[in-house]
Design a protein around this motif. Structure first.
Motif, mmCIF file in Angstrom:
data_model
loop_
_atom_site.group_PDB
_atom_site.id
_atom_site.type_symbol
_atom_site.label_atom_id
_atom_site.label_comp_id
_atom_site.label_asym_id
_atom_site.label_seq_id
_atom_site.Cartn_x
_atom_site.Cartn_y
_atom_site.Cartn_z
ATOM 1 N N ARG A 166 0.842 -1.210 0.000
ATOM 2 C CA ARG A 166 0.000 0.000 0.000
ATOM 3 C C ARG A 166 0.874 1.256 0.000
ATOM 4 O O ARG A 166 0.618 2.205 -0.742
ATOM 5 C CB ARG A 166 -0.917 -0.008 1.213
ATOM 6 N N LEU A 198 0.899 3.968 -3.022
ATOM 7 C CA LEU A 198 0.508 5.358 -2.796
ATOM 8 C C LEU A 198 1.636 6.331 -3.126
ATOM 9 O O LEU A 198 1.395 7.444 -3.580
ATOM 10 C CB LEU A 198 0.035 5.561 -1.358
ATOM 11 N N HIS A 222 -5.458 11.958 -1.299
ATOM 12 C CA HIS A 222 -4.284 11.119 -1.541
ATOM 13 C C HIS A 222 -3.203 11.388 -0.507
ATOM 14 O O HIS A 222 -2.599 10.461 0.031
ATOM 15 C CB HIS A 222 -3.731 11.369 -2.947
ATOM 16 N N ARG A 253 -4.110 9.705 2.759
ATOM 17 C CA ARG A 253 -3.913 8.245 2.696
ATOM 18 C C ARG A 253 -2.426 7.898 2.718
ATOM 19 O O ARG A 253 -2.008 6.948 3.376
ATOM 20 C CB ARG A 253 -4.571 7.677 1.441
#
Length: 108
Positions: free
Chosen positions: A72, A76, A89, A92
């Protein structure tokens, strides 16, 4: 040999996880998080270099290797969201970094 290994791991952690990283995470996720789009882009660019160091450290310090969290984080860090999705974004991305830092525990 154990002491040497501990010292090297601590050195790697201090190179990747510095005060600037913590300040940036606070600025992104804290009470006074940036609202302007240009600020969010600046923070994203400053957080990306920390990923390389985190990948290095985690492979030696976290057992079992946290595949889901690292996948992840890497995903990202490589993502380039559209202008209207930059703020989400960035949140996150910062949360993924914090998840990995939590796995490192005292090394972070």
């Amino acid at each position: 040999m154990g002491t040497l290994l501990f010292g090297l791991r601590h050195f790697l952690a201090s190179e990747a996880i510095d005060d600037q990283l913590w300040d940036d995470l606070e600025a992104v996720l804290g009470e006074f998080a940036p609202a302007a789009p240009h600020e969010t882009a600046d923070f994203t660019m400053r957080l990306r270099p920390a990923i390389t160091g985190l990948v290095e450290i985690v492979q030696y310090d976290v057992r079992p290797y946290p595949v889901r969290q690292m996948r992840r984080l890497i995903f990202l860090s490589a993502e380039h969201p559209p202008p209207d999705g930059v703020r989400g974004h960035l949140n996150r991305f910062a949360m993924a970094i914090l998840a990995v830092l939590d796995l490192l525990g005292d090394a972070a």
